[in-house]
Design an enzyme around this catalytic site. Structure first.
Site, PDB file in Angstrom:
ATOM      1  N   GLY A  65      18.478  50.424  27.844  1.00 30.33           N
ATOM      2  CA  GLY A  65      18.388  49.794  29.260  1.00 30.33           C
ATOM      3  C   GLY A  65      19.174  50.653  30.261  1.00 30.33           C
ATOM      4  O   GLY A  65      19.988  51.640  29.831  1.00 30.33           O
ATOM      5  N   SER A  96      23.015  50.313  37.421  1.00 31.09           N
ATOM      6  CA  SER A  96      23.523  50.701  38.581  1.00 31.09           C
ATOM      7  C   SER A  96      24.475  51.934  38.102  1.00 31.09           C
ATOM      8  O   SER A  96      25.026  52.966  38.714  1.00 31.09           O
ATOM      9  CB  SER A  96      23.951  50.164  39.873  1.00 31.09           C
ATOM     10  OG  SER A  96      24.999  48.898  39.280  1.00 31.09           O
ATOM     11  N   TYR A  97      25.536  51.392  36.981  1.00 30.96           N
ATOM     12  CA  TYR A  97      26.290  52.345  36.597  1.00 30.96           C
ATOM     13  C   TYR A  97      26.092  53.505  35.668  1.00 30.96           C
ATOM     14  O   TYR A  97      26.775  54.264  35.734  1.00 30.96           O
ATOM     15  CB  TYR A  97      27.658  51.375  35.891  1.00 30.96           C
ATOM     16  CG  TYR A  97      28.586  50.693  36.916  1.00 30.96           C
ATOM     17  CD1 TYR A  97      29.868  50.878  36.751  1.00 30.96           C
ATOM     18  CD2 TYR A  97      27.841  49.931  37.934  1.00 30.96           C
ATOM     19  CE1 TYR A  97      30.608  50.169  37.478  1.00 30.96           C
ATOM     20  CE2 TYR A  97      28.759  49.413  38.810  1.00 30.96           C
ATOM     21  CZ  TYR A  97      29.976  49.242  38.828  1.00 30.96           C
ATOM     22  OH  TYR A  97      31.109  48.728  39.670  1.00 30.96           O
ATOM     23  N   GLY A  98      25.119  53.353  34.956  1.00 28.77           N
ATOM     24  CA  GLY A  98      24.617  54.087  33.833  1.00 28.77           C
ATOM     25  C   GLY A  98      23.662  53.606  32.831  1.00 28.77           C
ATOM     26  O   GLY A  98      23.174  52.823  33.033  1.00 28.77           O
ATOM     27  N   LYS A  99      23.405  54.629  31.799  1.00 26.18           N
ATOM     28  CA  LYS A  99      22.502  54.063  30.921  1.00 26.18           C
ATOM     29  C   LYS A  99      23.213  53.334  29.576  1.00 26.18           C
ATOM     30  O   LYS A  99      24.251  53.781  29.430  1.00 26.18           O
ATOM     31  CB  LYS A  99      21.828  55.387  30.275  1.00 26.18           C
ATOM     32  CG  LYS A  99      20.803  56.214  31.479  1.00 26.18           C
ATOM     33  CD  LYS A  99      20.195  57.105  30.937  1.00 26.18           C
ATOM     34  CE  LYS A  99      19.159  57.941  31.849  1.00 26.18           C
ATOM     35  NZ  LYS A  99      18.727  59.464  31.337  1.00 26.18           N
ATOM     36  N   VAL A 100      22.354  52.589  28.938  1.00 26.12           N
ATOM     37  CA  VAL A 100      23.067  52.131  27.723  1.00 26.12           C
ATOM     38  C   VAL A 100      21.718  52.352  26.504  1.00 26.12           C
ATOM     39  O   VAL A 100      20.550  52.202  26.690  1.00 26.12           O
ATOM     40  CB  VAL A 100      22.956  50.649  27.666  1.00 26.12           C
ATOM     41  CG1 VAL A 100      23.229  50.016  26.578  1.00 26.12           C
ATOM     42  CG2 VAL A 100      23.831  50.228  28.801  1.00 26.12           C
ATOM     43  N   LYS A 157      27.626  52.770  26.553  1.00 34.56           N
ATOM     44  CA  LYS A 157      27.288  52.747  28.024  1.00 34.56           C
ATOM     45  C   LYS A 157      27.704  54.042  28.373  1.00 34.56           C
ATOM     46  O   LYS A 157      29.023  54.456  28.278  1.00 34.56           O
ATOM     47  CB  LYS A 157      28.011  51.519  28.784  1.00 34.56           C
ATOM     48  CG  LYS A 157      27.835  51.252  30.055  1.00 34.56           C
ATOM     49  CD  LYS A 157      28.657  50.407  30.714  1.00 34.56           C
ATOM     50  CE  LYS A 157      28.360  48.989  30.444  1.00 34.56           C
ATOM     51  NZ  LYS A 157      29.000  48.050  31.093  1.00 34.56           N
ATOM     52  N   ASP A 209      31.215  37.232  37.856  1.00 33.56           N
ATOM     53  CA  ASP A 209      29.612  37.669  37.777  1.00 33.56           C
ATOM     54  C   ASP A 209      28.936  37.022  36.655  1.00 33.56           C
ATOM     55  O   ASP A 209      28.232  37.708  35.838  1.00 33.56           O
ATOM     56  CB  ASP A 209      29.611  39.265  37.768  1.00 33.56           C
ATOM     57  CG  ASP A 209      28.245  39.360  38.422  1.00 33.56           C
ATOM     58  OD1 ASP A 209      27.643  38.860  39.155  1.00 33.56           O
ATOM     59  OD2 ASP A 209      27.965  40.693  38.185  1.00 33.56           O
TER      60      ASP A 209
END
Length: 262
Positions: A73, A76-80, A95, A193
């Site tokens: 996946g 917004s913060y990066g790829k997994v 991550k 959240d």
């Protein structure tokens, strides 16, 4: 004039003789559709079963002792990505965070550092576990190695016909969510959240609360659970945050978001 003409004619005759000598050594070009020719000097037909296809070999990419896998996946913060521990052969998720990208996100670096610090002290079956943290200063990348989960509640909901789970299934997931939140609150941590996108599932159906980037750890000497900043998803926030209250009960925020999720 007569002499010039005879010289010119002689030159042309010599040129023709040279050209005829050069061409006489060459054999005629043959083509695939020449019916009169049995032997083809330049081309030959190949059947499809004679062609050997070779796939391009993928290079094994290693990060420390971990073997990188496919993309799971992207946020917004990066790829997994999927990852394999070469020593234990356990599947993990990583991550991948780029420091340059984090700097462009408001409180990006602080949120990541907060999440790492919290996950290091949290150990519960319904909270995502942090396995390892790796840094590459040259590439300005950070790798958070986490427990492997096969999917999330958000993706599962979107794949169901009516965008909701059967009652028995929703009840099972909600009980696990409450257990995980009870543990977080007992440690003085407000998630802030809670939503389907931050609830993951393992292969055996265990629910994992993830993404503690905007979570807040209350002071151990605080009188109550009062919080002053809300950074969660607006659709899952309680009325007091939506109405712009300066302070609110942190634990009640998580309870409200859980109810909306249900």
């Amino acid at each position: 004039m007569d002499k010039e003409m005879t010289l010119d004619e002689d030159f042309r005759l010599d040129e023709e003789e040279i050209n005829s000598d050069n061409v006489s050594d060459l054999e005629p070009v043959t083509w695939l559709n020449d019916e009169d020719t049995e032997v083809n000097m330049f081309f030959h037909r190949v059947d499809s079963n004679q062609i050997i296809y070779q796939t391009k070999k993928k290079k094994c990419k290693m990060i420390g002792k971990y073997v990188m896998g496919d993309l799971l996946g992207e946020g917004s913060y990066g790829k997994v990505k999927e990852m394999l521990d070469s020593e234990t052969l356990c599947r993990r998720a990583v991550k991948i965070l780029k420091k340059r990208k984090l700097r462009r996100i408001p409180n990006g670096e602080q949120n990541v550092q907060r999440e790492i610090q919290l996950l290091k002290i949290l150990k519960h079956k319904n909270v995502i576990g942090l396995v390892d943290v790796l840094c590459n200063e040259e590439k300005q990348k950070m790798y958070m190695v986490l427990e492997y989960c096969v999917g999330g509640l958000q993706d599962m909901l979107e794949s169901t016909p009516k965008k909701k789970f059967p009652l028995w299934q929703a009840h099972g997931y909600f009980c696990q969510l409450v257990d995980g939140l009870e543990y977080l609150h007992s440690k003085g941590i407000v998630h802030k959240d809670i939503k389907p996108g931050n609830l993951l599932l393992t292969l055996d159906g265990t629910l994992k609360i993830s993404d503690l980037g905007v979570a807040e750890a209350l002071d151990m000497f605080a009188e109550d659970d009062t919080c002053y900043t809300g950074q969660g998803s607006p659709a899952f926030q309680p009325p007091e945050i939506a109405n712009g209250h300066e302070k609110f009960s942190g634990f009640k925020v998580d309870i409200w978001s859980s109810g909306v999720t249900l």
